[in-house]
Design an enzyme around this catalytic site. Structure first.
Site, short mmCIF file in Angstrom:
data_model
loop_
_atom_site.label_atom_id
_atom_site.label_comp_id
_atom_site.label_asym_id
_atom_site.label_seq_id
_atom_site.Cartn_x
_atom_site.Cartn_y
_atom_site.Cartn_z
N CYS A 1 0.88 -1.17 0.00
CA CYS A 1 0.00 0.00 0.00
C CYS A 1 0.91 1.22 0.00
CB CYS A 1 -0.95 -0.02 1.19
SG CYS A 1 -0.13 -0.10 2.80
N ALA A 2 0.46 2.34 0.51
CA ALA A 2 1.24 3.57 0.43
C ALA A 2 2.52 3.51 1.25
CB ALA A 2 0.39 4.75 0.89
#
Length: 472
Positions: free
Chosen positions: A26-27
Site C-alpha cells: 500500500c502507500a
C-alpha cells in the site's frame, strides 16, 4: 541505501522465497502472506535500514517501509521472487483462510465499507462547510455567517444539497460494494439500492412526521412504500440475498438466456422479498442496535468515554476497529436523530495520544534508527496515521503505549462529558477539526490537548520507572 541488497536480506529473514505465499503493498507497507511466521528472523528484519516497523494482523505480516521507498522495495521483491504484481485485494484473499469467524466478519465489513469511505467523507466534510456557513454564534454572537453575508445563502444551500447526496443514496453505494463483495454483479447491487430509495417511495426521513404511510395491496398483503434512505443493515442483507439468487439462478438458466433472465429474476425476487420482509425486519433491528449502543454509551457517560478511549488502541491492534465503520456510517446518516458520531472523536484522541507518546520516546531512546522512526511516526500519528508510531515505537517499548492509552482514556472521558460529536469522517487527529460539529470544536481541541499532555508526560514518568526497574 542498496535496495537490491536490502530486499535480498529481507527475503532471507522472512524465511526464504518458499515461505512467501503472496505479496502486495500500500502507500507505506509491504503486505505479505507467509506460510509460517514462526521461522522469521525478526532481529535481522528490524536491523534493516529500510524497515521502520513490522506487525502481524489478519493473516498478513506487514512491513512498514515508508512512502516512495516501499514501491522500490516491492518492485525488487517481485523481481527476486519472480512474481507478477498483486493487488491488496489479492493478498487479502490469500490471507482469508487464516482468519477465524469473527475476523472474517470484520474483514467482510471492512471490504464493503472501506471503498465507500471517500464518498462519505466528502459528503460529511461538505456538511461541515455548510455548518460553518449557517451555524449561529460561531463567528458572530446570535448570528451566522450567511446572516451577515446574505450573498452566501445560495452557496450554503447548494453545498447542503451536495452534502446530503451520499447519505440519501447510501443504499446505492452499499449495494454496489456489498454485492461485489458477496460475489454478485455490483451493478445489480447498485440497482437494488436505487430501488430502495426510489422517489415513488416515501422518504424514510419523513416517516416519523407522516400521519400515514402509503401501501401496496398485493394478494391481500399490505406492503409499505417506504424508502431506506440512510439505512445500512437492510441493504447489506438484501445485497447478500441478491448475490445468492444471482449465483443460484445462473446454475440452471441456459447460457444463451443468462444475460436476459438471471438479472431479471434476481432483481425481481430480491426486491419483493426486501419490501415484504427483509427491509422491515432489518430496519427495526438496525435501529435497535444503533440506539442500543448510543444508550449504552450515553448511560455510562464519562466512564463509557474513558473505557472506549482506553481500549481503542488495543482494539486497533486486533483489527476489530474496522467493524466500527458500519456503525459510524449509520450514525452519520441519521444525524437528525443521533447528532453525529461519538466514535470518530474518540479515535482522534487515541491517535493524538499515540503520536504524543512516540514524540516523547524520541527524547528518551538512544538508538538512532528508532529515534528517526519515533519523530516521523509521531507527527504522522497526530495527523491520523498511527501504525508506524504504534507498531514501530510504542508497542516495542511498551511504556509509551501504556502512556498513550491512559492519555486517550482521560481525553475521551472529557469529550464524552462535553458530548463532542463528529458530523463527518476524515483524518482522526489534528485535521479532524473540520469533521466536528461547530458547537464542539473548542471541546475537541481541549480533548486533543489533554490526550497529548498526559501521553507525553506519562511516557517520561513510565520510562523513568522502567529504567529504575532495570537498574535493580
Amino acid at each position: 541505501m542498496n535496495i537490491q541488497m536490502s530486499t535480498q536480506v529481507l527475503i532471507t529473514a522472512l524465511g526464504g522465497s518458499n515461505n512467501i505465499e503472496a505479496a502486495s503493498h500500500c502507500a507505506t507497507r509491504l503486505r505479505l502472506v507467509l506460510k509460517d511466521e514462526s521461522i522469521l528472523d525478526q532481529a535481522k528484519i528490524d536491523g534493516l535500514d529500510i524497515v521502520k516497523a513490522t506487525f502481524s494482523t489478519g493473516g498478513q505480516y506487514q512491513v512498514i517501509i515508508g512512502t516512495g521507498t516501499v514501491n522500490l522495495v516491492y518492485a525488487e521483491l517481485s523481481k527476486q521472487l519472480g512474481i507478477t504484481e498483486m493487488s491488496t485485494q489479492d493478498v487479502k484473499a490469500a490471507s482469508a483462510e487464516k482468519l477465524n469467524l469473527i475476523q472474517r466478519f470484520v474483514k467482510m465489513l471492512s471490504d464493503i465499507f472501506v471503498p465507500i469511505i471517500p464518498a462519505i467523507v466528502a459528503g460529511g466534510l461538505l456538511m461541515g462547510i455548510n455548518n460553518l456557513l449557517t451555524a449561529k454564534d460561531l463567528f458572530y454572537v446570535g448570528e451566522s455567517l450567511i446572516d451577515k453575508t446574505p450573498a452566501l445563502n445560495d452557496l450554503a444551500s447548494m453545498i447542503n444539497t451536495f452534502s446530503n447526496a451520499a447519505f440519501v443514496f447510501l443504499p446505492v453505494l452499499i449495494g454496489f460494494s456489498a454485492t461485489k463483495r458477496f460475489g454478485g454483479n455490483p451493478f445489480l447491487g447498485a440497482t437494488l439500492g436505487m430501488i430502495m430509495v426510489h422517489p415513488d417511495l416515501m422518504n424514510a426521513y419523513d416517516a416519523n412526521s407522516a400521519t400515514s404511510i402509503p401501501y401496496w395491496d398485493i394478494f391481500g398483503m399490505h406492503i409499505e412504500k417506504l424508502g431506506y434512505q440512510g439505512q445500512v443493515l437492510p441493504v447489506l442483507v438484501a445485497s447478500y440475498v441478491l448475490a445468492f439468487f444471482e449465483k443460484s439462478f445462473r446454475r440452471f438458466i441456459p447460457a444463451a438466456l443468462d444475460m436476459l433472465l438471471t438479472p431479471l429474476f434476481a432483481i425481481l425476487v430480491t426486491s419483493i422479498l426486501t419490501f415484504i420482509a427483509l427491509g422491515p425486519i432489518t430496519r427495526e433491528l438496525g435501529e435497535w442496535i444503533m440506539f442500543g449502543i448510543l444508550w449504552l454509551f450515553n448511560s455510562l457517560g464519562v466512564l463509557g468515554g474513558f473505557l472506549f478511549g482506553f481500549f481503542y488502541a488495543p482494539i486497533v491492534i486486533t483489527g476489530m476497529h474496522h467493524s466500527f465503520i458500519a456503525l459510524e456510517t449509520q450514525l452519520l446518516a441519521n444525524m437528525g436523530e443521533t447528532g453525529g458520531s461519538f466514535i470518530f472523536p474518540i479515535a482522534a484522541m487515541s491517535n493524538v495520544a499515540q503520536g504524543a507518546a512516540a514524540l516523547a520516546a524520541f527524547f528518551i531512546i538512544k538508538d538512532a534508527k528508532m529515534k528517526g522512526v519515533a519523530s516521523a511516526s509521531g507527527f504522522s500519528a497526530l495527523l491520523g496515521i498511527t501504525e508506524p508510531a504504534m507498531f514501530g515505537v510504542n508497542l516495542k517499548l511498551r511504556y509509551p503505549f501504556y502512556a498513550a492509552i491512559l492519555g486517550s482514556g482521560f481525553a475521551s472521558a472529557f469529550i464524552a462529558y462535553q458530548d463532542v460529536l463528529a458530523i463527518a469522517l476524515g483524518a482522526a487527529g489534528l485535521p479532524g477539526i473540520i469533521s466536528i460539529a461547530p458547537k464542539s470544536l473548542f471541546s475537541y481541541i481541549i480533548g486533543m490537548a489533554i490526550a497529548f499532555t498526559i501521553a507525553f508526560s506519562m511516557t517520561f514518568i513510565l520510562a523513568k520507572r522502567q529504567a529504575q526497574k532495570e537498574a535493580m
